[in-house]
Write an enzyme that holds these catalytic residues in place. Sequence first.
Site, short mmCIF file in Angstrom:
data_model
loop_
_atom_site.label_atom_id
_atom_site.label_comp_id
_atom_site.label_asym_id
_atom_site.label_seq_id
_atom_site.Cartn_x
_atom_site.Cartn_y
_atom_site.Cartn_z
N CYS A 80 0.83 -1.21 0.00
CA CYS A 80 0.00 0.00 0.00
C CYS A 80 0.86 1.25 0.00
CB CYS A 80 -0.92 0.01 1.21
SG CYS A 80 -2.11 -1.34 1.25
N ARG A 138 -7.96 -4.61 -2.77
CA ARG A 138 -7.56 -3.50 -3.62
C ARG A 138 -8.59 -3.35 -4.73
NH1 ARG A 138 -2.48 -5.08 -1.94
NH2 ARG A 138 -1.36 -3.32 -1.04
#
Length: 234
Positions: free
Chosen positions: A60, A137
Site C-alpha cells: 500500500c 484493492r
Amino acid sequence: MTGQPEPPIAPQDICDRLPLIGELAPDFQARSTRGPLTLSDYRGRWLVLMSHPADFTPVCTSEFVALARSAERFKRLGCELVALSVDSLFAHIAWVLAIEEKFGVTVDFPIVEDVSLVISRAFGMVHPGAATTATIRAVFVIDPAGVVQAIQYYPMAVGRSVDELLRLVAALQAASGSECSVPADWREGDSVLAPPPVGLDEARLRKAQPDSRDWYYGAAVVPEPAPRGRKGRG
C-alpha cells in the site's frame, strides 16, 4: 468521551447489491485526511475511488508513493483521486506523515476512514464471508455524472499499476459520449476504432476502404477531445 474516532455517516441510497458498471456509485459522507468528504461533491469531474487493505503496509505504501508522484498526471486528465480503508482517520494522518518523512512525497488526495465498514460493503470492498475486515484493492472509475465506468480488483499481495490507471481513465474519456471504441494497448493520442457497420451495404463500403482491416474492423478515427470536467476540488 471514549476517544474513539467517529464512524462515517452512512451512505445514502445504498442498494442491497454491489454497484455495477453503468450504475450510479453509492453516495456517502465521511471524514478524510482532507476534511469532511461527500462523494457527490465530485460530480462534474472524473474520479478514481480506490481502497487499500491497511495503512503502514509495504505494498500500500508503494502504491501511495507512486500515486502521489503521479498526482499531476491525473489532474491533467481532470481526474480526482480518493482513497479509502477501514483504518481510522488518525492512522491515515500518521501514515501520510510517515510517507512524507521516509519517502519525501506528499499525499495530497483524501484518504477516507471507514471504521464502520459501511462504505466498504456498499462498494464490495470487503467480500461477504471474508476472514478479515481488510479491504481488497478495489478501483472504481466514476464519470462526471457519478456513474461507475470501470471496476478493477487486485489481490492484497499485488500492487496496482499507476500507468494503467492513467491509461484507463484516458481511454474511458476518449470513448465517452461517442460510438467509438478503444483498441488494445491504446494510449492517449492514439486513434480509436469506428463503430461496426449495421447494414450489408455499409459493411461492403467499409471492407473496400484501403485503411480497413475488414468490414467489422473499421478504419481508425481520431477522437475529439473528451470533456474532462471542472477543475479540482478546492
